[in-house]
Write a protein that holds these residues in place. Structure first.
Motif, PDB file in Angstrom:
ATOM      1  N   TRP A  22       0.821  -1.218   0.000  1.00  0.00           N
ATOM      2  CA  TRP A  22       0.000   0.000   0.000  1.00  0.00           C
ATOM      3  C   TRP A  22       0.852   1.264   0.000  1.00  0.00           C
ATOM      4  O   TRP A  22       0.337   2.363  -0.115  1.00  0.00           O
ATOM      5  CB  TRP A  22      -0.941   0.014   1.202  1.00  0.00           C
ATOM      6  CG  TRP A  22      -0.238  -0.128   2.527  1.00  0.00           C
ATOM      7  CD1 TRP A  22       0.161   0.888   3.362  1.00  0.00           C
ATOM      8  CD2 TRP A  22       0.157  -1.344   3.166  1.00  0.00           C
ATOM      9  NE1 TRP A  22       0.794   0.362   4.468  1.00  0.00           N
ATOM     10  CE2 TRP A  22       0.789  -1.003   4.376  1.00  0.00           C
ATOM     11  CE3 TRP A  22       0.018  -2.697   2.831  1.00  0.00           C
ATOM     12  CZ2 TRP A  22       1.290  -1.977   5.246  1.00  0.00           C
ATOM     13  CZ3 TRP A  22       0.519  -3.655   3.699  1.00  0.00           C
ATOM     14  CH2 TRP A  22       1.149  -3.293   4.889  1.00  0.00           C
ATOM     15  N   ASP A  23       2.169   1.115   0.101  1.00  0.00           N
ATOM     16  CA  ASP A  23       3.070   2.263   0.005  1.00  0.00           C
ATOM     17  C   ASP A  23       4.450   1.750  -0.404  1.00  0.00           C
ATOM     18  O   ASP A  23       4.658   0.547  -0.564  1.00  0.00           O
ATOM     19  CB  ASP A  23       3.133   3.059   1.323  1.00  0.00           C
ATOM     20  CG  ASP A  23       3.607   2.223   2.510  1.00  0.00           C
ATOM     21  OD1 ASP A  23       4.129   1.098   2.317  1.00  0.00           O
ATOM     22  OD2 ASP A  23       3.463   2.693   3.649  1.00  0.00           O
ATOM     23  N   SER A  26       6.199  -0.741   2.244  1.00  0.00           N
ATOM     24  CA  SER A  26       5.685  -2.112   2.280  1.00  0.00           C
ATOM     25  C   SER A  26       6.086  -2.866   1.018  1.00  0.00           C
ATOM     26  O   SER A  26       6.443  -4.050   1.068  1.00  0.00           O
ATOM     27  CB  SER A  26       4.165  -2.120   2.468  1.00  0.00           C
ATOM     28  OG  SER A  26       3.501  -1.369   1.475  1.00  0.00           O
ATOM     29  N   GLY A  44      -5.982  -0.928   0.802  1.00  0.00           N
ATOM     30  CA  GLY A  44      -4.904  -0.313   1.564  1.00  0.00           C
ATOM     31  C   GLY A  44      -4.588   1.092   1.091  1.00  0.00           C
ATOM     32  O   GLY A  44      -4.395   2.011   1.901  1.00  0.00           O
ATOM     33  N   ALA A  48      -5.460   4.218   3.545  1.00  0.00           N
ATOM     34  CA  ALA A  48      -4.332   5.052   3.969  1.00  0.00           C
ATOM     35  C   ALA A  48      -4.548   6.518   3.597  1.00  0.00           C
ATOM     36  O   ALA A  48      -4.031   7.418   4.270  1.00  0.00           O
ATOM     37  CB  ALA A  48      -3.038   4.537   3.336  1.00  0.00           C
ATOM     38  N   THR A  58      -9.315   7.162  -5.917  1.00  0.00           N
ATOM     39  CA  THR A  58      -7.878   7.103  -5.626  1.00  0.00           C
ATOM     40  C   THR A  58      -7.001   6.931  -6.869  1.00  0.00           C
ATOM     41  O   THR A  58      -5.930   6.358  -6.792  1.00  0.00           O
ATOM     42  CB  THR A  58      -7.588   5.944  -4.644  1.00  0.00           C
ATOM     43  OG1 THR A  58      -8.065   4.711  -5.225  1.00  0.00           O
ATOM     44  CG2 THR A  58      -8.247   6.177  -3.303  1.00  0.00           C
ATOM     45  N   GLU A  61      -3.670   8.688  -6.073  1.00  0.00           N
ATOM     46  CA  GLU A  61      -2.850   7.944  -5.114  1.00  0.00           C
ATOM     47  C   GLU A  61      -2.306   6.658  -5.734  1.00  0.00           C
ATOM     48  O   GLU A  61      -1.157   6.265  -5.489  1.00  0.00           O
ATOM     49  CB  GLU A  61      -3.663   7.615  -3.864  1.00  0.00           C
ATOM     50  CG  GLU A  61      -3.974   8.801  -2.975  1.00  0.00           C
ATOM     51  CD  GLU A  61      -5.216   9.578  -3.412  1.00  0.00           C
ATOM     52  OE1 GLU A  61      -5.594  10.532  -2.714  1.00  0.00           O
ATOM     53  OE2 GLU A  61      -5.806   9.224  -4.458  1.00  0.00           O
ATOM     54  N   SER A 218      -5.968  -7.566   0.508  1.00  0.00           N
ATOM     55  CA  SER A 218      -5.756  -6.546   1.544  1.00  0.00           C
ATOM     56  C   SER A 218      -5.291  -7.144   2.870  1.00  0.00           C
ATOM     57  O   SER A 218      -5.179  -6.434   3.871  1.00  0.00           O
ATOM     58  CB  SER A 218      -7.051  -5.770   1.777  1.00  0.00           C
ATOM     59  OG  SER A 218      -8.066  -6.628   2.300  1.00  0.00           O
ATOM     60  N   PHE A 221      -2.273  -5.451   4.710  1.00  0.00           N
ATOM     61  CA  PHE A 221      -2.618  -4.130   5.235  1.00  0.00           C
ATOM     62  C   PHE A 221      -3.457  -4.260   6.506  1.00  0.00           C
ATOM     63  O   PHE A 221      -3.204  -3.590   7.519  1.00  0.00           O
ATOM     64  CB  PHE A 221      -3.383  -3.329   4.180  1.00  0.00           C
ATOM     65  CG  PHE A 221      -3.838  -1.973   4.654  1.00  0.00           C
ATOM     66  CD1 PHE A 221      -2.940  -0.936   4.783  1.00  0.00           C
ATOM     67  CD2 PHE A 221      -5.171  -1.750   4.975  1.00  0.00           C
ATOM     68  CE1 PHE A 221      -3.352   0.319   5.230  1.00  0.00           C
ATOM     69  CE2 PHE A 221      -5.597  -0.503   5.410  1.00  0.00           C
ATOM     70  CZ  PHE A 221      -4.687   0.530   5.542  1.00  0.00           C
ATOM     71  N   LEU A 225      -2.499  -3.110  10.409  1.00  0.00           N
ATOM     72  CA  LEU A 225      -3.342  -2.294  11.291  1.00  0.00           C
ATOM     73  C   LEU A 225      -3.572  -3.004  12.626  1.00  0.00           C
ATOM     74  O   LEU A 225      -3.471  -2.396  13.701  1.00  0.00           O
ATOM     75  CB  LEU A 225      -4.686  -2.013  10.627  1.00  0.00           C
ATOM     76  CG  LEU A 225      -4.736  -0.974   9.508  1.00  0.00           C
ATOM     77  CD1 LEU A 225      -6.162  -0.856   8.990  1.00  0.00           C
ATOM     78  CD2 LEU A 225      -4.244   0.382  10.000  1.00  0.00           C
TER      79      LEU A 225
END
Length: 265
Positions: A22-23, A26, A44, A48, A58, A61, A218, A221, A225
């Protein structure tokens, strides 16, 4: 080359295990851990950013994440939800943009709220994308099982065949969880079949059924969390800081990974 490498991973002796990031951190950590490819999770990315998943919210993103991780030394596949647009040309332009960044594959879903896109409409969308961007692995997802629709097994089988005929390189059927359903999909699809990692059937069992790709979706992610909140509560309750957590220096060094500096953090 990246497309060919990624496509070949769907035709190996073992299923492709695709963890979803998700980024950048990661994704880089998963690549460093030895996974052959890395995907992204739309949930994710959306969560986020404080936005809803599957709401066409998104695109910015998602594109930014693709730009930040496309330089990893492993192929990257990006979840683009339904393409973030109703117009097939616009969706194909997005896929072309991602390909230009170095992305090897995209995941395109047919879910539209509580229902599905019309089969012919989705097949035409797949055809437009593949004609414009043949060098990207298009994983066509059907949400027949995921949405719990009546007659989901037959509906999913018809859709994966239609999507394969339209040019999809692979098909993704989240929610398919019985050996019978999965084996039938593998037999009839004509292209590599992707399912979610699941409790019901372990990775070895999915491999024996002929599954070509197993997505983590997911899960990672959501696990992150859970771990973050659990750790915070345990420390507040007087428990020690857990062992095995990456150091500050290790995490800080991940920003270099895939950007011309592949030294281990």
């Amino acid at each position: 080359m990246t497309f060919a490498r990624f496509k070949a991973l769907h035709h190996g002796a073992e299923p492709l295990l695709l963890p979803c990031a998700w980024d950048h951190a990661s994704a880089a950590a998963l690549a460093r851990a030895g996974f052959a490819a890395v995907g992204t999770t739309s949930l994710g990315v959306a969560a986020a950013a404080g936005k809803p998943d599957a709401g066409r919210a998104t695109r910015r993103e998602t594109t930014a994440l693709a730009r930040s991780i496309a330089g990893l030394e492993v192929p990257v596949s990006v979840d683009i939800e339904d393409g973030f647009h109703r117009d097939p040309g616009e969706v194909a332009d997005l896929v072309a943009e991602l390909a230009g960044l170095g992305v090897a594959g995209v995941n395109l879903e047919d879910g539209r709220g509580a229902g599905l896109a019309e089969t012919g409409t989705q097949a035409r969308l797949i055809g437009v994308i593949k004609r414009q961007v043949p060098g990207v692995f298009l994983n066509a997802r059907t949400d027949a099982f995921w949405l719990g629709l009546p007659g989901a097994p037959a509906l999913a089988r018809a859709r994966v065949r239609a999507y394969a005929d339209a040019g999809a390189d692979g098909v993704f059927v989240p929610g398919a969880s019985t050996e019978r359903d999965i084996e039938t999909l593998v037999t009839e699809a004509g292209v590599p079949v992707n399912v979610l990692v699941q409790r019901e059937i372990p990775v070895r069992g999915l491999a024996e059924l002929g599954v070509a790709r197993i997505s983590y979706g997911s899960l990672l992610f959501r696990t992150a969390l859970h771990a973050a909140v659990t750790t915070a509560l345990e420390i507040a309750a007087g428990e020690p800081v857990p062992d095995g957590v990456p150091s500050y220096e290790q995490v800080e060094a991940l920003h270099r990974y895939g950007r011309g500096d592949l030294r281990s953090p």
